[in-house]
Each structure stands twice: as C-alpha cells, then as structure tokens.
Design a protein around this motif. Structure first.
Motif, mmCIF file in Angstrom:
data_model
loop_
_atom_site.group_PDB
_atom_site.id
_atom_site.type_symbol
_atom_site.label_atom_id
_atom_site.label_comp_id
_atom_site.label_asym_id
_atom_site.label_seq_id
_atom_site.Cartn_x
_atom_site.Cartn_y
_atom_site.Cartn_z
ATOM 1 N N PHE A 98 0.849 -1.188 0.000
ATOM 2 C CA PHE A 98 0.000 0.000 0.000
ATOM 3 C C PHE A 98 0.881 1.233 0.000
ATOM 4 C CE2 PHE A 98 -3.579 2.610 1.364
ATOM 5 C CZ PHE A 98 -2.980 3.591 2.146
ATOM 6 N N LEU A 99 0.531 2.190 -0.837
ATOM 7 C CA LEU A 99 1.231 3.467 -0.866
ATOM 8 C C LEU A 99 0.220 4.595 -0.821
ATOM 9 C CD1 LEU A 99 3.848 2.864 -3.734
ATOM 10 C CD2 LEU A 99 4.142 2.512 -1.293
ATOM 11 N N TYR A 100 0.603 5.692 -0.188
ATOM 12 C CA TYR A 100 -0.258 6.873 -0.104
ATOM 13 C C TYR A 100 0.626 8.102 -0.224
ATOM 14 C CZ TYR A 100 -3.288 10.454 1.964
ATOM 15 O OH TYR A 100 -4.011 11.590 2.194
ATOM 16 N N ASN A 101 0.268 8.999 -1.168
ATOM 17 C CA ASN A 101 1.103 10.172 -1.408
ATOM 18 C C ASN A 101 0.387 11.488 -1.110
ATOM 19 O OD1 ASN A 101 -0.702 10.380 -3.482
ATOM 20 N ND2 ASN A 101 0.796 10.250 -5.133
ATOM 21 N N LEU A 102 -0.586 11.464 -0.236
ATOM 22 C CA LEU A 102 -1.405 12.606 0.174
ATOM 23 C C LEU A 102 -2.440 12.983 -0.877
ATOM 24 C CD1 LEU A 102 1.195 14.946 1.925
ATOM 25 C CD2 LEU A 102 -0.430 13.371 2.980
ATOM 26 N N GLU A 103 -2.422 12.276 -2.008
ATOM 27 C CA GLU A 103 -3.442 12.509 -3.027
ATOM 28 C C GLU A 103 -4.213 11.231 -3.347
ATOM 29 O OE1 GLU A 103 -1.303 16.149 -5.524
ATOM 30 O OE2 GLU A 103 -1.574 14.194 -6.437
ATOM 31 N N LYS A 104 -3.489 10.160 -3.490
ATOM 32 C CA LYS A 104 -4.123 8.905 -3.885
ATOM 33 C C LYS A 104 -3.539 7.754 -3.069
ATOM 34 C CE LYS A 104 -5.081 10.030 -8.737
ATOM 35 N NZ LYS A 104 -4.866 9.620 -10.149
ATOM 36 N N THR A 105 -4.314 6.695 -3.002
ATOM 37 C CA THR A 105 -3.830 5.449 -2.430
ATOM 38 C C THR A 105 -3.634 4.442 -3.554
ATOM 39 O OG1 THR A 105 -6.077 4.625 -2.071
ATOM 40 C CG2 THR A 105 -5.056 5.819 -0.265
ATOM 41 N N TYR A 106 -2.652 3.591 -3.372
ATOM 42 C CA TYR A 106 -2.319 2.582 -4.366
ATOM 43 C C TYR A 106 -2.185 1.240 -3.662
ATOM 44 C CZ TYR A 106 -1.057 6.756 -7.032
ATOM 45 O OH TYR A 106 -1.083 7.969 -7.666
ATOM 46 N N TRP A 107 -2.750 0.211 -4.281
ATOM 47 C CA TRP A 107 -2.696 -1.138 -3.744
ATOM 48 C C TRP A 107 -2.080 -2.074 -4.778
ATOM 49 C CZ3 TRP A 107 -4.158 -2.415 1.176
ATOM 50 C CH2 TRP A 107 -4.977 -1.520 1.863
ATOM 51 N N GLY A 108 -1.325 -3.033 -4.279
ATOM 52 C CA GLY A 108 -0.868 -4.103 -5.139
ATOM 53 C C GLY A 108 -1.960 -5.142 -5.288
ATOM 54 N N GLN A 109 -1.675 -6.163 -6.085
ATOM 55 C CA GLN A 109 -2.683 -7.193 -6.364
ATOM 56 C C GLN A 109 -2.691 -8.291 -5.303
ATOM 57 O OE1 GLN A 109 0.312 -7.267 -7.623
ATOM 58 N NE2 GLN A 109 0.932 -9.417 -7.386
ATOM 59 N N GLY A 110 -1.676 -8.300 -4.456
ATOM 60 C CA GLY A 110 -1.637 -9.259 -3.363
ATOM 61 C C GLY A 110 -0.792 -10.483 -3.658
ATOM 62 N N THR A 111 -0.223 -11.043 -2.607
ATOM 63 C CA THR A 111 0.519 -12.301 -2.710
ATOM 64 C C THR A 111 0.080 -13.198 -1.554
ATOM 65 O OG1 THR A 111 2.723 -13.292 -2.927
ATOM 66 C CG2 THR A 111 2.531 -11.439 -1.398
ATOM 67 N N GLN A 112 -0.176 -14.457 -1.870
ATOM 68 C CA GLN A 112 -0.713 -15.390 -0.871
ATOM 69 C C GLN A 112 0.413 -15.925 0.009
ATOM 70 O OE1 GLN A 112 -4.044 -16.596 -0.317
ATOM 71 N NE2 GLN A 112 -3.061 -17.471 1.494
ATOM 72 N N VAL A 113 0.188 -15.874 1.303
ATOM 73 C CA VAL A 113 1.072 -16.520 2.273
ATOM 74 C C VAL A 113 0.250 -17.561 3.015
ATOM 75 C CG1 VAL A 113 2.407 -16.217 4.375
ATOM 76 C CG2 VAL A 113 2.574 -14.523 2.544
ATOM 77 N N THR A 114 0.704 -18.803 2.977
ATOM 78 C CA THR A 114 0.023 -19.896 3.664
ATOM 79 C C THR A 114 1.008 -20.542 4.626
ATOM 80 O OG1 THR A 114 -1.395 -20.295 1.744
ATOM 81 C CG2 THR A 114 -1.270 -22.028 3.406
#
Length: 117
Positions: A98-114
């Motif tokens: 997750f990233l936030y630059n005071l204007e927008k938030t950005y998310w990755g697609q995710g990685t599974q940890v089991t």
C-alpha cells in the motif's frame, strides 16, 4: 501506469520465515510517499494493517506481528519489503502493499502466504 507488484509469498511451515517484496513503478520514488505499508486479508476477515512507515517516522507494527515482522524500503530498487519470522498459522492471508502520497492510495494485487501447522 502505476504498478505495484508483490512477490515472495508461498507455502511455509509454522516457525519459518518469508520475505515479501513490492516493486513500485510508474509512481515515482517511494521515498516521496507519505505512507508505505503492508496489509493482509485472511479468508472471511477484513483487511488489516500489518506494518507501515510514515515519512520521517519509525515503523509501526500490528500487535499480532510485533517482534516478528520488519518493514523496510529499498529506494534504489523502489521496493517495499516485509520480513516475517516465526510464522504462525494465523499469519495465513493475502498480503498487499500500500502506498499513499497525500493525493491517492495505491494497492498491489496481493501475494498469498500460507502457513502450515
């Protein structure tokens, strides 16, 4: 085009370790981000914060991972990393950067940890 690509997830036995990485592109330097973080979402559960770094501040961790997780950034590679040790079955989840630059938030697609017990 902004891309956050996580890697490093997989199947690990309880007590083991994993190092997750999130490569950021199309977004400039991650050092300019106000917040960089890792979240996770287990099946049937809400997404929760695992660890975060605010600009100029020390890393913060969820109580559930404190002492077992380390968040870091590699500005040369423009990556955000999460080292997880002493993994437990309760750490099983999809992990998102997750990233936030005071204007927008950005998310990755995710990685599974089991984590197998």
């Amino acid at each position: 085009q902004v891309q956050l690509v996580e890697s490093g997830g997989g199947l690990v036995q309880a007590g083991g370790s994993l190092r997750l990485s999130c490569a950021a592109s199309g977004i400039g330097d991650i050092s300019s981000m106000y917040v960089v973080a890792w979240h996770r979402q287990a099946p049937g559960m809400q997404r929760e914060l695992v660890a975060k770094i605010l600009t100029g501040d020390t890393p913060m961790y969820a109580d559930s991972v404190k002492g077992r997780a380390t968040i870091s950034t590699d500005n040369a590679k423009n990556t955000i990393n999460l080292q997880m040790n002493s993994l437990k079955a309760g750490d099983t989840a999809v992990y998102y950067c997750f990233l936030y630059n005071l204007e927008k938030t950005y998310w990755g697609q995710g990685t599974q940890v089991t984590v197998s017990s």
